[in-house]
Design an enzyme around this catalytic site. Structure first.
Site, PDB file in Angstrom:
ATOM      1  N   HIS A 192     -69.841  60.074 -50.010  1.00  0.00           N
ATOM      2  CA  HIS A 192     -70.070  58.744 -49.430  1.00  0.00           C
ATOM      3  C   HIS A 192     -69.340  57.600 -50.139  1.00  0.00           C
ATOM      4  O   HIS A 192     -69.383  56.471 -49.683  1.00  0.00           O
ATOM      5  CB  HIS A 192     -71.574  58.421 -49.385  1.00  0.00           C
ATOM      6  CG  HIS A 192     -72.125  58.012 -50.730  1.00  0.00           C
ATOM      7  ND1 HIS A 192     -72.522  58.919 -51.676  1.00  0.00           N
ATOM      8  CD2 HIS A 192     -72.320  56.802 -51.283  1.00  0.00           C
ATOM      9  CE1 HIS A 192     -72.949  58.286 -52.759  1.00  0.00           C
ATOM     10  NE2 HIS A 192     -72.831  56.993 -52.550  1.00  0.00           N
TER      11      HIS A 192
HETATM   12  C1  UD1 Z   1     -74.182  51.812 -51.400  1.00  0.00           C
HETATM   13  C2  UD1 Z   1     -73.848  51.446 -52.831  1.00  0.00           C
HETATM   14  C3  UD1 Z   1     -73.451  52.700 -53.605  1.00  0.00           C
HETATM   15  C4  UD1 Z   1     -74.521  53.778 -53.473  1.00  0.00           C
HETATM   16  C5  UD1 Z   1     -74.852  54.028 -52.018  1.00  0.00           C
HETATM   17  C6  UD1 Z   1     -76.018  54.969 -51.924  1.00  0.00           C
HETATM   18  C7  UD1 Z   1     -72.822  49.217 -53.132  1.00  0.00           C
HETATM   19  C8  UD1 Z   1     -71.574  48.493 -53.399  1.00  0.00           C
HETATM   20  N1  UD1 Z   1     -72.695  50.538 -52.899  1.00  0.00           N
HETATM   21  O1  UD1 Z   1     -73.007  52.333 -50.805  1.00  0.00           O
HETATM   22  O2  UD1 Z   1     -73.308  52.384 -54.975  1.00  0.00           O
HETATM   23  O3  UD1 Z   1     -74.045  54.963 -54.055  1.00  0.00           O
HETATM   24  O4  UD1 Z   1     -75.222  52.785 -51.397  1.00  0.00           O
HETATM   25  O5  UD1 Z   1     -76.059  55.620 -50.680  1.00  0.00           O
HETATM   26  O6  UD1 Z   1     -73.881  48.642 -53.139  1.00  0.00           O
HETATM   27  N2  UD1 Z   1     -74.790  52.023 -42.980  1.00  0.00           N
HETATM   28  C9  UD1 Z   1     -75.517  52.374 -41.872  1.00  0.00           C
HETATM   29  N3  UD1 Z   1     -76.882  52.426 -42.000  1.00  0.00           N
HETATM   30  C10 UD1 Z   1     -77.536  52.156 -43.157  1.00  0.00           C
HETATM   31  C11 UD1 Z   1     -76.776  51.796 -44.263  1.00  0.00           C
HETATM   32  C12 UD1 Z   1     -75.402  51.739 -44.167  1.00  0.00           C
HETATM   33  O7  UD1 Z   1     -74.976  52.624 -40.795  1.00  0.00           O
HETATM   34  O8  UD1 Z   1     -78.781  52.245 -43.186  1.00  0.00           O
HETATM   35  C13 UD1 Z   1     -73.304  51.987 -42.867  1.00  0.00           C
HETATM   36  C14 UD1 Z   1     -72.775  50.614 -42.473  1.00  0.00           C
HETATM   37  O9  UD1 Z   1     -71.678  50.796 -41.628  1.00  0.00           O
HETATM   38  C15 UD1 Z   1     -72.306  50.063 -43.797  1.00  0.00           C
HETATM   39  C16 UD1 Z   1     -71.846  51.302 -44.542  1.00  0.00           C
HETATM   40  O10 UD1 Z   1     -72.744  52.328 -44.125  1.00  0.00           O
HETATM   41  O11 UD1 Z   1     -71.280  49.124 -43.674  1.00  0.00           O
HETATM   42  C17 UD1 Z   1     -71.903  51.179 -46.040  1.00  0.00           C
HETATM   43  O12 UD1 Z   1     -73.209  50.761 -46.484  1.00  0.00           O
HETATM   44  P1  UD1 Z   1     -73.354  49.936 -47.844  1.00  0.00           P
HETATM   45  O13 UD1 Z   1     -74.786  49.787 -48.180  1.00  0.00           O
HETATM   46  O14 UD1 Z   1     -72.541  48.707 -47.792  1.00  0.00           O
HETATM   47  O15 UD1 Z   1     -72.641  50.855 -48.899  1.00  0.00           O
HETATM   48  P2  UD1 Z   1     -72.875  52.405 -49.250  1.00  0.00           P
HETATM   49  O16 UD1 Z   1     -71.597  53.106 -48.982  1.00  0.00           O
HETATM   50  O17 UD1 Z   1     -74.102  52.895 -48.603  1.00  0.00           O
HETATM   51  N1  UDP Z   2     -80.482  61.918 -50.938  1.00  0.00           N
HETATM   52  C1  UDP Z   2     -81.404  62.129 -49.936  1.00  0.00           C
HETATM   53  N2  UDP Z   2     -80.956  62.512 -48.696  1.00  0.00           N
HETATM   54  C2  UDP Z   2     -79.635  62.730 -48.432  1.00  0.00           C
HETATM   55  C3  UDP Z   2     -78.699  62.516 -49.480  1.00  0.00           C
HETATM   56  C4  UDP Z   2     -79.154  62.093 -50.724  1.00  0.00           C
HETATM   57  O1  UDP Z   2     -82.620  61.982 -50.148  1.00  0.00           O
HETATM   58  O2  UDP Z   2     -79.304  63.075 -47.295  1.00  0.00           O
HETATM   59  C5  UDP Z   2     -80.982  61.470 -52.265  1.00  0.00           C
HETATM   60  C6  UDP Z   2     -80.514  62.322 -53.414  1.00  0.00           C
HETATM   61  O3  UDP Z   2     -81.389  63.408 -53.608  1.00  0.00           O
HETATM   62  C7  UDP Z   2     -80.538  61.325 -54.560  1.00  0.00           C
HETATM   63  C8  UDP Z   2     -80.183  60.020 -53.895  1.00  0.00           C
HETATM   64  O4  UDP Z   2     -80.441  60.189 -52.508  1.00  0.00           O
HETATM   65  O5  UDP Z   2     -81.836  61.222 -55.105  1.00  0.00           O
HETATM   66  C9  UDP Z   2     -78.726  59.727 -54.141  1.00  0.00           C
HETATM   67  O6  UDP Z   2     -78.272  58.790 -53.245  1.00  0.00           O
HETATM   68  P1  UDP Z   2     -76.731  58.599 -52.913  1.00  0.00           P
HETATM   69  O7  UDP Z   2     -76.001  59.856 -53.099  1.00  0.00           O
HETATM   70  O8  UDP Z   2     -76.685  57.954 -51.584  1.00  0.00           O
HETATM   71  O9  UDP Z   2     -76.291  57.482 -53.975  1.00  0.00           O
HETATM   72  P2  UDP Z   2     -75.778  57.491 -55.493  1.00  0.00           P
HETATM   73  O10 UDP Z   2     -76.723  58.271 -56.317  1.00  0.00           O
HETATM   74  O11 UDP Z   2     -74.394  58.030 -55.504  1.00  0.00           O
HETATM   75  O12 UDP Z   2     -75.744  56.045 -55.842  1.00  0.00           O
END
Ligand code: UD1
Ligand code: UDP
Length: 367
Positions: free
Chosen positions: A214
């Site tokens: 991601h």
């Molecule tokens: C964010 C965090 C990242 C973390 C990740 C966990 C920042 C800069 N990044 O990244 O550190 O590892 O969360 O998963 O804060 N979207 C949806 N539905 C949702 C959420 C997001 O469709 O419920 C889509 C949207 O198009 C959005 C994109 O995902 O623009 C990215 O979401 P965003 O929260 O900005 O960043 P993550 O990649 O999720």
């Molecule tokens: N996770 C979850 N469902 C999923 C993918 C991840 O519950 O489909 C959990 C995972 O077990 C971990 C956390 O989400 O506890 C990690 O989140 P993510 O990988 O989105 O973010 P990061 O840790 O890289 O910031």
């Protein structure tokens, strides 16, 4: 103390669940502000339902946006909430834009910040998370570090441990261990009993690989995304093992944008799933391939080898211990690393992330 946790993204719900359990056991007053950074049911609501996190007292509903716009809207909402609710301290988690917004708002209002997962560094400022962590650490009063490495990183930046009272100008680093270890141990047994997720996905224990992707630098770069998914496909084919891939919405959108349709006989692309089901999959997988911070560590908690789909990691002790290998988005390295792990398994080195009582130490410090 009246404590307010700021959460917004999936890994923060998991970390806040661990801290909330420990605070509740001490009878502390603790409530939750949800920025709304993640908002799909599968990215947010399920975690509150499954992990016993209290309903957010404040829900900003900010949603997605560019870094500047999203962070600005969160900061504005958090500032208003802090002025209204007047918590004694704010608890911030990890390194997302929600963390950054909380740090900025608290610093301006002189509200002390406790940073859970402080001191992590990738030494790669192109990652949005690296700036977020550095700024949050330098706005914090209590810096709760999961590892010795994190303590050393902070010491290099002039933040150390001391016995006096912690203040914003005299912050205190505390080695607590990792709250994700606490919560994964807590849920592992229950997951094993209740989850039917393996049957639902049509795989059997130790008969599949697990992958998550991601990070923006993987999803938003077509060359990297294609290289990773083609390596996953080749890996599954070469070993005759399916690879289960719970897909983050950002990755789903990128796959569609690039017209990438992975071979569904090998790659089982499924929507994001809740935490106990994820734990169950992690426990039952052969190697785990991921660019996630949390999933790298969970692989270790369940003694699974991990191929890291990044050029570097903050969790360097995993690589030093031989439990994780950095493969970046390089097709050949991903394949070779997975093969090596499938053949030889992973070395076991216990204790890298504490003893499962990190959240208790945090609760003690904040009581
Ligand atoms: C964010 C965090 C990242 C973390 C990740 C966990 C920042 C800069 N990044 O990244 O550190 O590892 O969360 O998963 O804060 N979207 C949806 N539905 C949702 C959420 C997001 O469709 O419920 C889509 C949207 O198009 C959005 C994109 O995902 O623009 C990215 O979401 P965003 O929260 O900005 O960043 P993550 O990649 O999720
Ligand atoms: N996770 C979850 N469902 C999923 C993918 C991840 O519950 O489909 C959990 C995972 O077990 C971990 C956390 O989400 O506890 C990690 O989140 P993510 O990988 O989105 O973010 P990061 O840790 O890289 O910031």
């Amino acid at each position: 103390m009246v404590l307010l946790s700021i959460v917004g993204a999936r890994p923060q719900f998991v970390k806040a669940a661990a801290v909330h359990r420990a605070l509740a056991m001490k009878g502390s007053k603790h409530s939750i502000l949800h920025t709304g950074q993640h908002y799909d049911d599968a990215m947010s609501r399920v975690f509150f339902e499954e992990l016993g996190i209290p309903r957010p007292a404040i829900d900003l509903g900010v949603g997605s946006g560019s870094h500047g716009r999203q962070t600005a809207r969160m900061t504005e909402g958090i500032e208003a909430a802090l002025l209204e609710h007047k918590p004694d301290a704010l608890i911030l988690y990890g390194d997302t834009n929600s963390t950054l917004a909380g740090a900025i708002a608290a610093a301006k209002l002189h509200i002390p910040v406790a940073h859970v997962e402080a001191g992590l560094r990738s030494f790669n400022k192109a990652m949005p998370e690296e700036g977020n962590r550095i700024i949050c650490d330098h706005c914090s009063t209590w810096l709760f570090c999961p590892t010795e490495t994190a303590m050393r990183n902070l010491a290099r930046e002039g933040i150390g441990t001391h016995d006096g009272t912690a203040t914003a100008d005299h912050p205190k680093a505390v080695l607590t261990g990792d709250v994700m270890m606490d919560i994964s141990l807590h849920y592992a047994a229950a997951a094993l009993e209740r989850s039917t997720i393996l049957e639902q996905t049509g795989v059997r224990a130790n008969g599949f690989l697990l992958a998550t992707v991601h990070r923006d630098f993987n999803t938003d770069d077509e060359v990297r995304l294609k290289a990773i998914f083609s390596a996953l496909e080749l890996c599954g084919q070469a070993h005759g093992l399916p690879i289960v891939v719970p897909v983050h919405p950002r990755t789903r959108a990128s796959l569609e944008r690039c017209g990438l349709r992975p071979n569904d006989k090998v790659l089982r692309l499924i929507p994001p799933v809740g935490y106990p089901d994820t734990i169950m999959r992690e426990r039952s997988a052969r190697p785990i391939l991921t660019d996630s911070g949390g999933v790298q560590k969970e692989a270790y908690f369940f003694r699974k080898p991990c191929v890291v789909l990044r050029p570097e990691t903050e969790w360097v002790e995993l690589v030093d211990a031989g439990q994780a290998r950095l493969a970046d988005a390089d097709n050949a390295t991903i394949l070779a690393s997975a093969e090596e792990f499938l053949r030889n398994g992973t070395p076991v080195r216990d204790g890298l992330y504490g003893d499962g009582h990190a959240a208790d130490r945090i609760a003690d410090e904040l009581s």
